[in-house]
Design an enzyme around this catalytic site. Structure first.
Site, PDB file in Angstrom:
ATOM      1  N   GLY A  30       0.819  -1.192   0.000  1.00 43.64           N
ATOM      2  CA  GLY A  30       0.000   0.000   0.000  1.00 43.64           C
ATOM      3  C   GLY A  30       0.859   1.248   0.000  1.00 43.64           C
ATOM      4  O   GLY A  30       2.082   1.192   0.175  1.00 43.64           O
ATOM      5  N   CYS A  31       0.213   2.389  -0.232  1.00 48.60           N
ATOM      6  CA  CYS A  31       0.969   3.645  -0.316  1.00 48.60           C
ATOM      7  C   CYS A  31       1.503   4.060   1.052  1.00 48.60           C
ATOM      8  O   CYS A  31       2.678   4.413   1.189  1.00 48.60           O
ATOM      9  CB  CYS A  31       0.114   4.742  -0.941  1.00 48.60           C
ATOM     10  SG  CYS A  31      -1.530   4.938  -0.226  1.00 48.60           S
ATOM     11  N   TYR A  32       0.660   4.014   2.086  1.00 47.61           N
ATOM     12  CA  TYR A  32       1.171   4.339   3.418  1.00 47.61           C
ATOM     13  C   TYR A  32       2.305   3.393   3.815  1.00 47.61           C
ATOM     14  O   TYR A  32       3.358   3.839   4.274  1.00 47.61           O
ATOM     15  CB  TYR A  32       0.055   4.282   4.461  1.00 47.61           C
ATOM     16  CG  TYR A  32      -0.941   5.418   4.412  1.00 47.61           C
ATOM     17  CD1 TYR A  32      -0.521   6.745   4.495  1.00 47.61           C
ATOM     18  CD2 TYR A  32      -2.304   5.169   4.325  1.00 47.61           C
ATOM     19  CE1 TYR A  32      -1.448   7.789   4.478  1.00 47.61           C
ATOM     20  CE2 TYR A  32      -3.230   6.210   4.312  1.00 47.61           C
ATOM     21  CZ  TYR A  32      -2.797   7.515   4.381  1.00 47.61           C
ATOM     22  OH  TYR A  32      -3.707   8.542   4.376  1.00 47.61           O
ATOM     23  N   SER A  89       5.607   4.333   2.381  1.00 47.79           N
ATOM     24  CA  SER A  89       6.191   5.553   2.947  1.00 47.79           C
ATOM     25  C   SER A  89       6.681   5.367   4.374  1.00 47.79           C
ATOM     26  O   SER A  89       7.453   6.171   4.879  1.00 47.79           O
ATOM     27  CB  SER A  89       5.150   6.687   2.901  1.00 47.79           C
ATOM     28  OG  SER A  89       4.215   6.558   3.959  1.00 47.79           O
TER      29      SER A  89
END
Lengths: 339, 339, 339, 339
Positions: D151-153, D156
């Site tokens: 996922g994007c979170y 990061s």
């Protein structure tokens, strides 16, 4: 004054609720929304949470007959077509109605059909409605039982144009209007086109060349000119929440003192601010207010007059103007709850 | 091809650096900025941090003579007036120059003075410059020593207008243009007007009625028409970073096939995308690209043609177009580094 | 109540002028700005154009002695350091002062020097100032001659934290705060970092790890805890005009009823809205208002309490809170001019 | 390499199409979308209009079996649950799959059920999937038949955290993460919450305290730590199109050289840019790219380490990373089509 809002879940409805909750002479007795029925105003619009009324008043699904017993003046913030259906029984019950939709703005049902694509649902009432632009129809609004509030683009275009048309100083065949609107102008429509990432960092013309609002603008210009007026209108969607800029290019037919004309028309109007030739309007100066700011420039090179207006599409463009009409109908100070 | 950018600290300069760092045939030998001299490109523009070249190339304060020894083609991204001062010695040293300022766009120094408020600093060179609109002056650009890149508004207005003017299908006295620009159009000007909170949630017309870019637009229209053309132009500032929409209202003088005219003019152009009558342009489709998107509608009610264009003001509007010219001047594929 | 605003040209000053122009018991006798001296409030802030007072009141460059004769209560919206210089003579003249700067927020001049990098310009007055957080220091504010209004971040962080610190239910060594602020939080600073195109479509942490506001937050937490408190604070700049979200992570030291604690502290506060565990704050619900919205969640997985607050940085975060203090000092209803 | 994208109508799908259309070694043979079947890519995504392929390739409604005959590697950009249903037949047909959904990120189907609220539709395949974080699982990705893109979170958060966890320099019980995400992070969901006017001028925490992405973050941290890790995570929605900032607060367990650790881990990584202690990340430096920017600060007052990362949620956060995995699986240069 007992008052109700029908169809309070959109942006115009929410703005109406905001204005009416703070209005010193309003008793908001009902707000309806099929979608939110049973929930309090504070639950649906948390920004009003601190209002005692917002914590107790619940959205309902009342029908017109029920509402007729609860309110002396009813605001309709419904889609066109549906608004006329609600108006009929309210009218018959003697309730005064302020309709924010397009249903009663046009005098001619054929033009309604041409622009809205369906037969008018209550043509008999068309002759009863007063067009709710107080700067033009103040006296009639005071006495009206049915007020048809203008669209947001028409408000931003008619107020600058009407004094010039009446004075016959412009070429009526060469009215070119370009408008820029914030995204709430589209209403709280849950469609892909209005998602944040589709609008942010985007600008786009739309509704070219025959946007629905043209019908009422041309109607009012024609009345003022006493001859048929057809104009050019190109709206654009721009990434901000609220605000309309209308930029109007006009061929001057004579060489008048524009400032004098506008001052004559509007110097005593509480919601028209004349910026003159030195300043240009900016939507950030009118957002959240019921003002229309008007600036203008004569272009000596082309002998054209450029008039530019700024309004908040939800306030002077819709719900603020509706409250202004409400104040007139109720005999209140015209600015009550609006300054 | 050894290349330098003079005045690389503004938005146009930064966009040039972006394009040139990725250009397959460019050796970027110098970037100048008085303000940033001594610091690397990567330090000032962290988005280029991963480019090896950005980590080693330092901003310098080189003078034109020094630059003449370092580059075959030099881009100037300087304010007007200053650009001409830099051009003179580069010209004399035989260096080819692509100037992004307004200094060499106008053929007539009197018009320069009228619109820019100062005497032209290098009038002798005016006759040497080629207006850098490849779709119109491709051949001349290939051979030019000095290219004057068009402004962003002119690019967005001239490309739609020129084919129509040449075909004599519109009334030349009735060209009404409204443009909307993102905030980078003003450059990286550190002024209150361009602060975030002054632009966000704000729209405003400005530069009414005589914006500087009118001078070059009217010059090019007049050349194409072979008679003087004067037009109406109202730009607006709109809260997004990049993008221009120009909406052009035209009185049709005849009843031509618009699509045919545009196809004839642009079907083979690599950076013109014809949307036809069915689709309207949206800046989000061109941002970061060198494309201009063109859509149009004929309004049967008014016999007017509405043409709408969208560009990225920093790419096709400025630096991308400059690189397109550079490719032509260098004999590279016109799209090199731009797709 | 005769009132003046010194340094009225920034965002906090403009918001003060907005609130004071509409305040039913305020006579705004002077607004000062070196930059705008001689121009009317309406000229500089066109959004106030319709106020009679805005059209007549001119910005001046009065000195403190002159102002002492014109106003009973003076608001200072000046940069730190300069604010103290203006306060001294006003204090001596017996004028009551509401200072929006950081100059009198800290009790210890050494901490002022540590965080603000200069010796305190009026250390004798430090003991006289009351920290202008009405929910905490209401009684003292009523009687104060000098009120030091809290910063915007401290307001958004202290109101959620202080009741929890006093009840000793959290681990004081493990207070982790992340805040998000709109761009007006930086003031009307004309610097590249705050240009539209530098902030729009950008988010960034800054002031890590020792933002100046930490000093006053830790001071007030330490007073409440009766022991030194040191905490983590990371602010972020986010692309909107107004609003702060503070998200606070806390290690629970016991297992209390959080809702009970907040209700006990704030149920009767006119400007604190408790959202409870079911709803999370959103800045759009508080923008333009003096409210702070508080929501919270206990994370059973980690035994942590997450408290989240939303305020408008210019209203409850600065100028609205200053007016709230003003109302207390004047014996007016605390909410006068703020609802 | 013959490649297909299933579910190409959302933001992740559109970004995939963007990257694959420009990828030098990709032959995009099919894109599917039930909604858009029969229309060309250029019709639905006008920004790709200039690609020859976009004008000819039509969205289809092919089933997995049909796609298995058309592509060697298939990207799935489908909602969770549905993705697993499509994967099963592709797997059986021997096709390699890069899944952008959450369906194969978790090794334990019970945790899938806990966080996604439904039984896993293809638990047998869970053991086959490789977590698609190239900086951590490069070798396994090269050989994988099924890659589950993070996922994007998680991207990061994991890239900054994993080297620190492995070096055992932080207190694993005290990982506090706050993230800020642009609105495309929610996908092209046509819901009121994501309308322009609901997000613009709004910031809000959401998914507190147990966002779904926690499951995969904690899984990967636990693997790296070789012990269970539970952390705090609070995401926020912020008004920009693209970008994530994650700010991570960590209690230092020892006093190591952070720069050395990050350099050791990432100095040769093509898409990790280490900003060091002097610079803080800004999403505008990574938007449209596949980079993650990492900055950090040690707070001497609290003995905490603050690590901050910036990515584009659609590129390194989703589709760019998927293409990076694709390059590894195909034996291409890892950066092909991504610089």
């Amino acid at each position: 004054m007992k008052t109700a809002v029908i169809g309070a879940s959109g942006y115009a409805g929410e703005e109406l609720v905001r204005l009416l909750l703070s209005h010193p002479q309003v008793d908001l007795t009902a707000v309806t929304s099929r979608q939110f029925a049973g929930q309090t105003v504070a639950q649906i619009f948390p920004r009003f949470f601190h209002h005692q009324k917002a914590q107790t008043l619940k959205f309902s699904d009342f029908n017109p007959k029920q509402l007729a017993a609860m309110a002396e003046i009813v605001f309709l913030a419904l889609p066109h077509g549906l608004a006329a259906e609600f108006t009929q029984p309210l009218w018959e019950a003697g309730v005064r109605v302020i309709d924010l939709s397009a249903d009663f703005r046009l005098r001619d049902p054929h033009i309604y059909k041409e622009f809205y694509g369906q037969a008018h649902p209550a043509p008999d009432l068309l002759g009863q409605a007063v067009y709710g632009l107080p700067e033009i129809y103040r006296k009639k609004i005071c006495a009206a039982q049915l007020v048809a509030c203008p669209g947001c683009y028409p408000t931003s275009i008619l107020l600058p144009l009407l004094p010039l048309v009446r004075k016959k100083i412009i070429d009526l065949r060469r009215i070119i209007v370009t408008s820029l609107s914030g995204v709430t102008g589209a209403g709280r429509k849950v469609e892909t086109d209005y998602l944040f990432a589709e609008c942010n960092e985007s600008m786009r013309p739309y509704g070219v060349p025959k946007h629905r609002h043209l019908s009422e603008i041309e109607q009012e210009l024609s009345i003022a000119a006493n001859e048929p007026v057809v104009m050019q209108f190109t709206p654009h969607l721009v990434p901000l929440n609220r605000g309309i800029i209308s930029t109007i290019s006009l061929d001057l037919a004579s060489n008048p003192d524009i400032g004098l004309i506008f001052n004559h028309a509007y110097a005593n109007e509480p919601f028209v601010r004349l910026l003159g030739e030195e300043r240009l309007p900016d939507t950030k100066d009118v957002v959240g207010t019921n003002f229309i700011d008007l600036g203008w420039k004569v272009d000596q090179r082309t002998n054209r007059l450029i008039v530019m207006s700024a309004i908040d599409n939800l306030t002077k463009g819709t719900s603020g103007q509706a409250v202004q009409c409400f104040n007139l109908m109720s005999g209140f100070d015209e600015t009550a709850g609006l300054l």
